[in-house]
Design an enzyme around this catalytic site. Structure first.
Site, PDB file in Angstrom:
ATOM      1  N   HIS A 234     -72.000  -8.483  51.200  1.00  0.00           N
ATOM      2  CA  HIS A 234     -71.261  -9.185  50.137  1.00  0.00           C
ATOM      3  C   HIS A 234     -71.946 -10.502  49.757  1.00  0.00           C
ATOM      4  O   HIS A 234     -71.302 -11.445  49.312  1.00  0.00           O
ATOM      5  CB  HIS A 234     -69.809  -9.474  50.569  1.00  0.00           C
ATOM      6  CG  HIS A 234     -69.061  -8.271  51.030  1.00  0.00           C
ATOM      7  ND1 HIS A 234     -68.416  -7.421  50.169  1.00  0.00           N
ATOM      8  CD2 HIS A 234     -68.874  -7.763  52.287  1.00  0.00           C
ATOM      9  CE1 HIS A 234     -67.845  -6.437  50.861  1.00  0.00           C
ATOM     10  NE2 HIS A 234     -68.113  -6.621  52.139  1.00  0.00           N
TER      11      HIS A 234
ATOM     12  N   SER B 278     -93.788 -20.879  33.066  1.00  0.00           N
ATOM     13  CA  SER B 278     -92.946 -21.175  31.910  1.00  0.00           C
ATOM     14  C   SER B 278     -93.793 -21.838  30.834  1.00  0.00           C
ATOM     15  O   SER B 278     -94.668 -22.657  31.130  1.00  0.00           O
ATOM     16  CB  SER B 278     -91.806 -22.111  32.319  1.00  0.00           C
ATOM     17  OG  SER B 278     -91.182 -22.679  31.190  1.00  0.00           O
TER      18      SER B 278
ATOM     19  N   LYS C 246     -92.484 -24.317  36.987  1.00  0.00           N
ATOM     20  CA  LYS C 246     -91.876 -23.017  37.243  1.00  0.00           C
ATOM     21  C   LYS C 246     -92.882 -21.982  37.732  1.00  0.00           C
ATOM     22  O   LYS C 246     -94.012 -21.906  37.261  1.00  0.00           O
ATOM     23  CB  LYS C 246     -91.210 -22.473  35.967  1.00  0.00           C
ATOM     24  CG  LYS C 246     -90.012 -23.247  35.492  1.00  0.00           C
ATOM     25  CD  LYS C 246     -88.823 -23.094  36.439  1.00  0.00           C
ATOM     26  CE  LYS C 246     -88.308 -21.674  36.496  1.00  0.00           C
ATOM     27  NZ  LYS C 246     -87.747 -21.180  35.220  1.00  0.00           N
TER      28      LYS C 246
ATOM     29  N   GLU D 174     -88.450  -9.036  38.420  1.00  0.00           N
ATOM     30  CA  GLU D 174     -87.456  -8.909  37.363  1.00  0.00           C
ATOM     31  C   GLU D 174     -87.742  -7.691  36.488  1.00  0.00           C
ATOM     32  O   GLU D 174     -86.811  -6.991  36.051  1.00  0.00           O
ATOM     33  CB  GLU D 174     -87.430 -10.183  36.523  1.00  0.00           C
ATOM     34  CG  GLU D 174     -86.894 -11.384  37.293  1.00  0.00           C
ATOM     35  CD  GLU D 174     -87.114 -12.705  36.585  1.00  0.00           C
ATOM     36  OE1 GLU D 174     -86.628 -13.717  37.106  1.00  0.00           O
ATOM     37  OE2 GLU D 174     -87.778 -12.727  35.518  1.00  0.00           O
TER      38      GLU D 174
END
Length: 465
Positions: free
Chosen positions: A161, A282, A288, A295
């Site tokens: 969870h 980025s 970044k 992804e």
């Protein structure tokens, strides 16, 4: 201009030209040309069956085989010229064959329909495709297994969870995903047997009237069996749907692993660092480092679901036998194959280059994760588990009330909960002791994890030889 109907494989009863928009709408050559080798392979086998049946002479068979070899060479060298009117790969190859050898080319299609021809091509193509996918998948499993073996001493939090649950070995986490991929590989093996069924010789619907030796075709094309029913054989796309589902499920497994790694790679967790080779930056924020590879793996699962569900919706509306709707099968199959191949190879690269921050992993362990161990301590003292679970919960509540970690409760504190607590309870507050108690097969103890590694190593050996 659109070509006249007389130049098409189906053109005899039509006059005039096809509307150019319809010509483009109907054509599949721009994607089914990927099956050029399978189409040639099927035609070479079929002309041998025609010769055995006395429908072409030996000289004509040799002419056709030689012509097909030349066409193969042209495709291999990238010089095959697709022309207007080449509706699909079958039309293109037969048109070129006629240019090379003349009228004898017209005998190749005797008794054969594009209905049984295309599904034969697809089964041949996918059979080879499954072999390639299997190679990528086994490489990934091997990479994960070797990584698990080399980092077996690292402990970190296991989550349920998305909450800290129990201490586990990092290797145990790796192997949890490898186990799912092993199932995927076994499903692929089972599927390959269902793919390897010969439909050629089924004609359009009713079968072949020319005493074609289908067993000869089976042997020439290395199929395991011959299709049972000609009507079913020409319309059966179960093997495509099964591959699309398989790809969806496999990449779902990889999406789950990618999601974990995305979380673990955040600065909040800092358990792992992706290689620059599998990260991007980025355009605005110089600091970044984005896990774009992970992804994209996660996103590809959605792409594959769409291919699978879309094709199943196409199938559900069809009447019996072949319908042109089935032309939608190839783009779904090709795209799913390309996607899963890319995902498997990128995932292998990610896993092989990933850096693990052992310090951060072990620092994330907290004594509240040993609450279950505290209950097990009481079980070993003779307390029923349900009662022990409640006693451990009371200890957690007492520690929270006092504002201290669970392991800082004194023996006197614990004895207010149960007189079964003794000085040896101090042994519970050790993460290595915690993981080492899970010695049953499949557990996170070192002996169990090593057994899992050996099991996968043994499982891989015959498959990679």
């Amino acid at each position: 201009m659109a070509s006249s109907e007389g130049n098409k494989l189906w053109g005899g009863r039509f006059v005039g030209a096809t509307d150019p928009i319809m010509e483009e709408f109907n054509a599949s050559i721009h994607y089914d040309k990927r099956m050029w080798a399978a189409d040639i392979q099927g035609s070479k086998a079929y002309v041998k069956a025609l010769e055995k049946a006395g429908l072409v002479t030996k000289a004509e068979m040799e002419q056709i085989l030689e012509g097909m070899d030349k066409i193969f060479e042209e495709w291999s060298k990238g010089v095959f010229d697709i022309k207007a009117g080449d509706e699909d790969i079958h039309t293109a190859n037969e048109r070129r064959l006629k240019e090379l050898i003349g009228e004898a080319a017209g005998k190749l299609h005797t008794g054969r329909s594009r209905n049984d021809q295309v599904v034969t091509d697809m089964r041949l193509w996918l059979r080879d495709g499954i072999s390639t996918v299997t190679g990528h998948l086994l490489q990934l499993i091997n990479t994960m297994m070797e990584r698990a073996a080399s980092e077996i001493d690292i402990l970190f939090p296991g989550y349920t969870h998305m909450q800290r649950a129990q201490p586990i070995r990092w290797s145990h986490w790796i192997l949890s995903h490898a186990a799912a991929l092993c199932r995927d590989a076994e499903k692929l093996e089972e599927m390959s047997r269902r793919v390897n069924i010969l439909p050629l010789g089924s004609g359009a619907i009713a079968g072949n009237p020319f005493n074609i030796d289908r067993d000869l075709l089976r042997k020439e094309l290395r199929f395991d069996a011959i299709s049972l029913n000609s009507m079913d054989a020409t319309s059966d796309r179960d093997f495509v749907a099964e591959f699309l589902f398989w790809a969806s499920l496999c990449v779902t497994h990889l999406s789950k692993m990618a999601e974990d790694l995305i979380i673990y790679s955040t600065k909040e967790f800092a358990f792992v660092t992706l290689s620059d080779a599998y990260s991007t930056g980025s355009s605005l924020m110089p600091q970044k480092k984005n896990p774009d590879s992970l992804e994209l793996i996660r996103s590809k699962a959605g792409r594959l679901f769409g291919r699978c569900s879309g094709f199943l919706m196409t199938l559900k509306g069809l009447p019996s036998t072949y319908n042109k709707d089935l032309q939608e099968d190839k783009e779904a199959m090709f795209d799913s194959y390309d996607t899963v191949c890319a995902v498997l190879q990128v995932t292998t690269g990610i896993i092989s280059t990933l850096k693990v921050n052992r310090t951060a992993m072990e620092a994330a362990l907290s004594t509240d994760m040993l609450a279950t161990d505290l209950a097990y301590y009481l079980v070993r003292k003779g307390m029923p588990f349900r009662e022990a679970h409640g006693a451990s919960g009371k200890a957690v509540h007492l520690a929270e009330t006092k504002g201290i970690p669970l392991n800082q409760l004194t023996l006197e504190d614990l004895k207010t909960i149960s007189l079964l607590f003794e000085s040896d309870v101090s042994l519970v507050w050790n993460y290595t002791n915690s993981v080492e108690q899970y010695t049953a097969p499949g557990g996170t103890a070192e002996s169990s994890v090593r057994a899992q590694i050996q099991h996968i190593r043994d499982w891989l050996k015959p498959r990679r030889s």
